[in-house]
Design an enzyme around this catalytic site. Sequence first.
Site, short mmCIF file in Angstrom:
data_model
loop_
_atom_site.label_atom_id
_atom_site.label_comp_id
_atom_site.label_asym_id
_atom_site.label_seq_id
_atom_site.Cartn_x
_atom_site.Cartn_y
_atom_site.Cartn_z
N ARG A 263 3.64 -3.04 14.42
CA ARG A 263 3.02 -2.53 13.19
C ARG A 263 1.90 -1.56 13.53
O ARG A 263 1.71 -0.55 12.85
CB ARG A 263 2.53 -3.70 12.32
CG ARG A 263 3.70 -4.44 11.65
CD ARG A 263 3.35 -5.85 11.23
NE ARG A 263 2.32 -5.89 10.21
CZ ARG A 263 1.61 -6.99 9.93
NH1 ARG A 263 1.84 -8.12 10.59
NH2 ARG A 263 0.70 -6.94 8.99
N ARG B 137 1.89 -15.29 6.87
CA ARG B 137 2.97 -14.31 6.82
C ARG B 137 3.87 -14.39 8.04
O ARG B 137 3.40 -14.55 9.16
CB ARG B 137 2.38 -12.90 6.71
CG ARG B 137 2.00 -12.56 5.29
CD ARG B 137 1.24 -11.29 5.19
NE ARG B 137 1.84 -10.18 5.92
CZ ARG B 137 1.42 -8.93 5.84
NH1 ARG B 137 0.40 -8.65 5.03
NH2 ARG B 137 1.97 -7.98 6.52
N ARG C 98 -4.87 -15.35 10.25
CA ARG C 98 -5.11 -15.26 8.81
C ARG C 98 -4.09 -16.05 7.97
O ARG C 98 -2.94 -16.23 8.37
CB ARG C 98 -5.20 -13.81 8.35
CG ARG C 98 -3.92 -13.03 8.45
CD ARG C 98 -4.17 -11.57 8.11
NE ARG C 98 -2.93 -10.84 8.01
CZ ARG C 98 -2.84 -9.55 7.73
NH1 ARG C 98 -3.93 -8.84 7.52
NH2 ARG C 98 -1.66 -8.97 7.65
N LYS D 171 -7.53 -4.25 4.40
CA LYS D 171 -7.18 -3.52 3.17
C LYS D 171 -6.95 -4.48 2.00
O LYS D 171 -7.45 -4.26 0.91
CB LYS D 171 -5.92 -2.66 3.39
CG LYS D 171 -6.06 -1.57 4.43
CD LYS D 171 -4.82 -0.69 4.50
CE LYS D 171 -3.55 -1.39 4.92
NZ LYS D 171 -3.56 -1.93 6.30
N ARG E 244 2.11 5.41 3.42
CA ARG E 244 2.10 5.13 4.86
C ARG E 244 2.79 6.23 5.65
O ARG E 244 2.84 6.14 6.87
CB ARG E 244 2.83 3.82 5.11
CG ARG E 244 1.89 2.62 5.34
CD ARG E 244 2.76 1.39 5.45
NE ARG E 244 2.21 0.28 6.14
CZ ARG E 244 1.79 -0.84 5.55
NH1 ARG E 244 1.74 -0.94 4.24
NH2 ARG E 244 1.40 -1.85 6.29
P1 AMP Z 1 1.46 -4.98 4.51
O1 AMP Z 1 1.44 -6.19 3.64
O2 AMP Z 1 0.83 -3.78 3.85
O3 AMP Z 1 0.91 -5.24 5.88
O4 AMP Z 1 3.00 -4.57 4.71
C1 AMP Z 1 3.90 -5.46 5.34
C2 AMP Z 1 5.15 -4.70 5.75
O5 AMP Z 1 5.80 -4.16 4.59
C3 AMP Z 1 4.90 -3.51 6.67
O6 AMP Z 1 4.81 -3.89 8.04
C4 AMP Z 1 6.14 -2.66 6.37
O7 AMP Z 1 7.28 -3.18 7.01
C5 AMP Z 1 6.33 -2.88 4.87
N1 AMP Z 1 5.60 -1.88 4.06
C6 AMP Z 1 4.54 -2.11 3.22
N2 AMP Z 1 4.14 -0.98 2.63
C7 AMP Z 1 4.94 0.00 3.11
C8 AMP Z 1 5.02 1.40 2.91
N3 AMP Z 1 4.16 2.05 2.09
N4 AMP Z 1 5.97 2.09 3.58
C9 AMP Z 1 6.84 1.48 4.42
N5 AMP Z 1 6.83 0.16 4.66
C10 AMP Z 1 5.88 -0.58 4.02
#
Ligand code: AMP
Length: 231
Positions: free
Chosen positions: A182, A171, A137, A23, A98
Amino acid sequence: MDGAGPATAAPVFILLGPPGAGKGTQARMLSDTHGLTQLSTGDLLRAAVSQGTSAGRQAQVVMEAGGLVSDDIVIAILHDRLAAPDCAQGVILDGFPRTPVQAEALDALLANTGQRINAAISLDVDDTAMVARISGRFTCGDCGEGYHDRFKPTAAAGVCDKCGGTEMKRRADDTPETVAERLSAYHAQTAPLIDYYEAKGVLSRVPAMGAIEQIAAKLSRVVTETTTQLV
Ligand code: AMP
């Protein structure tokens, strides 16, 4: 965000898919090619964590465990970000919504500005490959370009192809244990949104296991087609 909407509603795209589906990479490419602003709630939350804001402190524990941050926090962060001037050209949402509650909140926010969702694009991937994708990554700390130890290494070790930066970042939540959490959060809480957007007639599915550029080309076609339809 309140008040009358812009004369020409700015397009809104959503990228759906499990962690590791690409994404972030694809949103960045679409933002370059189509002049859309990439909005990643993960990036916004990581910024809040490093700034030590109250929302950031609450989010940090949940993010480290691989869970989902509370709807209230994420919706508030997105609401503020959407009001920034650079969103007037159109946005690509990466990692939001989400949950069904977030999806409904987004509908309400967009209704306030006379906007609608042009397309919710589901990146269809094979779950079993996601752990390998995520574990290798890293990104350039200067320009944010994404790389992968096996699938997309830098041309010169430790040097960003795009900007020459030498500070590479990994990360904290990209560990196999957290990735499993996740993925299960994705299936329990986010995957139902595919049906939600299908019922609204805005869902596009894009097979996303191949080469990054080929997937980008397919996404770009969806963006072009669904932008033109609305003009
Ligand atoms: P990402 O960078 O999109 O993989 O997000 C990393 C982490 O941030 C996720 O595993 C969640 O803990 C949190 N997170 C990101 N976006 C959301 C969302 N829309 N709702 C809830 N938690 C989020």
